[in-house]
Design a protein around this motif. Sequence first.
Motif, PDB file in Angstrom:
ATOM      1  N   LEU A  24       0.835  -1.190   0.000  1.00 13.99           N
ATOM      2  CA  LEU A  24       0.000   0.000   0.000  1.00 13.99           C
ATOM      3  C   LEU A  24       0.881   1.255   0.000  1.00 13.99           C
ATOM      4  N   ASN A  25       0.524   2.147  -0.877  1.00 16.17           N
ATOM      5  CA  ASN A  25       1.221   3.432  -1.047  1.00 16.17           C
ATOM      6  C   ASN A  25       2.628   3.328  -1.648  1.00 16.17           C
ATOM      7  N   ASP A  26       2.946   2.161  -2.256  1.00 14.81           N
ATOM      8  CA  ASP A  26       4.178   2.095  -3.056  1.00 14.81           C
ATOM      9  C   ASP A  26       4.071   3.096  -4.210  1.00 14.81           C
ATOM     10  N   ALA A  27       5.200   3.641  -4.610  1.00 17.89           N
ATOM     11  CA  ALA A  27       5.201   4.652  -5.685  1.00 17.89           C
ATOM     12  C   ALA A  27       4.840   4.020  -7.026  1.00 17.89           C
ATOM     13  N   VAL A  28       4.083   4.784  -7.798  1.00 16.42           N
ATOM     14  CA  VAL A  28       3.733   4.403  -9.169  1.00 16.42           C
ATOM     15  C   VAL A  28       4.300   5.474 -10.100  1.00 16.42           C
ATOM     16  N   TYR A  76      -3.117   3.542 -15.509  1.00 19.46           N
ATOM     17  CA  TYR A  76      -2.689   3.080 -14.192  1.00 19.46           C
ATOM     18  C   TYR A  76      -3.935   3.052 -13.293  1.00 19.46           C
ATOM     19  N   MET A  77      -4.304   1.835 -12.796  1.00 20.69           N
ATOM     20  CA  MET A  77      -5.581   1.663 -12.086  1.00 20.69           C
ATOM     21  C   MET A  77      -5.386   1.255 -10.626  1.00 20.69           C
ATOM     22  N   HIS A  78      -6.525   1.383  -9.872  1.00 25.14           N
ATOM     23  CA  HIS A  78      -6.644   0.952  -8.467  1.00 25.14           C
ATOM     24  C   HIS A  78      -5.708   1.727  -7.544  1.00 25.14           C
ATOM     25  N   LEU A  79      -5.395   2.984  -7.893  1.00 26.27           N
ATOM     26  CA  LEU A  79      -4.475   3.779  -7.087  1.00 26.27           C
ATOM     27  C   LEU A  79      -5.119   4.186  -5.768  1.00 26.27           C
ATOM     28  N   ASN A  80      -4.294   4.254  -4.741  1.00 27.79           N
ATOM     29  CA  ASN A  80      -4.778   4.751  -3.465  1.00 27.79           C
ATOM     30  C   ASN A  80      -4.856   6.275  -3.493  1.00 27.79           C
ATOM     31  N   LYS A  81      -3.901   6.887  -4.257  1.00 26.27           N
ATOM     32  CA  LYS A  81      -3.902   8.333  -4.369  1.00 26.27           C
ATOM     33  C   LYS A  81      -3.293   8.737  -5.714  1.00 26.27           C
ATOM     34  N   MET A  82      -3.885   9.770  -6.303  1.00 30.77           N
ATOM     35  CA  MET A  82      -3.364  10.315  -7.564  1.00 30.77           C
ATOM     36  C   MET A  82      -2.587  11.598  -7.278  1.00 30.77           C
ATOM     37  N   LEU A  83      -1.410  11.731  -7.868  1.00 26.06           N
ATOM     38  CA  LEU A  83      -0.538  12.886  -7.610  1.00 26.06           C
ATOM     39  C   LEU A  83      -0.509  13.869  -8.779  1.00 26.06           C
ATOM     40  N   VAL A  84      -1.249  13.608  -9.842  1.00 29.48           N
ATOM     41  CA  VAL A  84      -1.313  14.522 -10.994  1.00 29.48           C
ATOM     42  C   VAL A  84      -2.767  14.756 -11.347  1.00 29.48           C
ATOM     43  N   LYS A  85      -2.988  15.814 -12.145  1.00 29.34           N
ATOM     44  CA  LYS A  85      -4.334  16.174 -12.558  1.00 29.34           C
ATOM     45  C   LYS A  85      -4.451  16.138 -14.076  1.00 29.34           C
ATOM     46  N   ARG A  86      -5.696  16.106 -14.528  1.00 31.19           N
ATOM     47  CA  ARG A  86      -5.961  16.105 -15.967  1.00 31.19           C
ATOM     48  C   ARG A  86      -5.388  17.374 -16.608  1.00 31.19           C
ATOM     49  N   GLY A  87      -4.755  17.197 -17.786  1.00 31.89           N
ATOM     50  CA  GLY A  87      -4.161  18.318 -18.511  1.00 31.89           C
ATOM     51  C   GLY A  87      -2.720  18.585 -18.147  1.00 31.89           C
ATOM     52  N   GLN A 132       8.425  10.048 -13.876  1.00 34.86           N
ATOM     53  CA  GLN A 132       7.875  10.886 -12.808  1.00 34.86           C
ATOM     54  C   GLN A 132       6.861  10.091 -11.978  1.00 34.86           C
ATOM     55  N   GLN A 133       6.870  10.292 -10.646  1.00 32.18           N
ATOM     56  CA  GLN A 133       5.886   9.626  -9.805  1.00 32.18           C
ATOM     57  C   GLN A 133       4.538  10.309  -9.996  1.00 32.18           C
ATOM     58  N   ILE A 134       3.508   9.479 -10.283  1.00 34.78           N
ATOM     59  CA  ILE A 134       2.182  10.050 -10.550  1.00 34.78           C
ATOM     60  C   ILE A 134       1.124   9.568  -9.558  1.00 34.78           C
ATOM     61  N   GLY A 135       1.434   8.562  -8.742  1.00 35.90           N
ATOM     62  CA  GLY A 135       0.426   8.071  -7.798  1.00 35.90           C
ATOM     63  C   GLY A 135       1.008   7.103  -6.781  1.00 35.90           C
ATOM     64  N   LEU A 136       0.080   6.609  -5.918  1.00 40.36           N
ATOM     65  CA  LEU A 136       0.446   5.639  -4.883  1.00 40.36           C
ATOM     66  C   LEU A 136      -0.396   4.388  -5.086  1.00 40.36           C
TER      67      LEU A 136
END
Length: 333
Positions: free
Chosen positions: A237-241, A274-285, A292-296
Amino acid sequence: MKFIWGKKEFTLMIIPGANRQTVRIKLPHSSLYVVPSVIILVLTGFCVTIYLMNTTFHQTTSTMQQSFDGQERQLVDQITLKNNELEQLQNNLIDLSQQADEFKVKLEEIKKLEHVIQLMSETDGTSKKSGALPSGMASRPNPDVGGAEVPVTSQEVTTLVSSTKQDLTSLVGEINTVLVNLNASEVKLKEAEQLRTITPTLWPTVTHSITSGFGLRKDPFTLKPSMHAGIDLDGELNDAVYVTAAGKVIEAGYDDEHGNHIIVDHTRGLQTEYMHLNKMLVKRGESVTKGQQIGLMGTTGRSTGTHLHYEVHKNGVQIDPSPYLINDRKDDH
């Protein structure tokens, strides 16, 4: 001839000979002084004239000699100057010839660089073979040399001029060719670098453990045959994506099936999801760079546990991501 003296005049008698009439000339007494004086004056004038002419001649001769000597010295100086200039030109020509040889070595180095660039930019690893270094070229800038001093002949200078001219003409042609090839190689290299940047060749997670591959499988919920359109990567859980290529985020949202998910467009028909993320670190656009890390990592949506479901889309069709998993993130950055 006979003089007959009188008081105020004298008679000059000229007796030509027998049977001839005697000639009498009467002259004033003063002519006895005048005539010699005139003669003396004439002789004196003649002598003075001769002296002046002789003096003038000597002066003229001296002046001409001085002028000749000056012209001779000037001519010698000019010849010496011309010889010095000719020697300098010969030395410059020799230097130019040596520089041309050195330039050949530099040109071969440029050709080697061009060859490397071509190897980097060619996808099949093939390129035109560049020439080798000219034989006999000195590797040291100031080699030890020696030999007897031999005067340079005009034929040798002419030959060197012709050879150097041909070398420089050939070098100019080769330089133009190399510049064209370098420009083409630079374009190819930029295209290759751009293609490498936008191609999803990275693993999206630190772990390489695949729990479910691409293709047919039993659905984990219904246990019925179904198509798995990506790969599942195990993790905590919360490993970098990480995003696997540079691009633009075209979707960053949530739904019951995909959970928190991100879709990135990489142009040229390639997209990654990239699916089933616990958290998203980027936004649309938002634009993202490769690695680059984009989620957890998480287990949102239709998921049985913590993992990342990763997909590659080509021209709108989901394909097997496995052939694209080439590099670790640390290997590419």
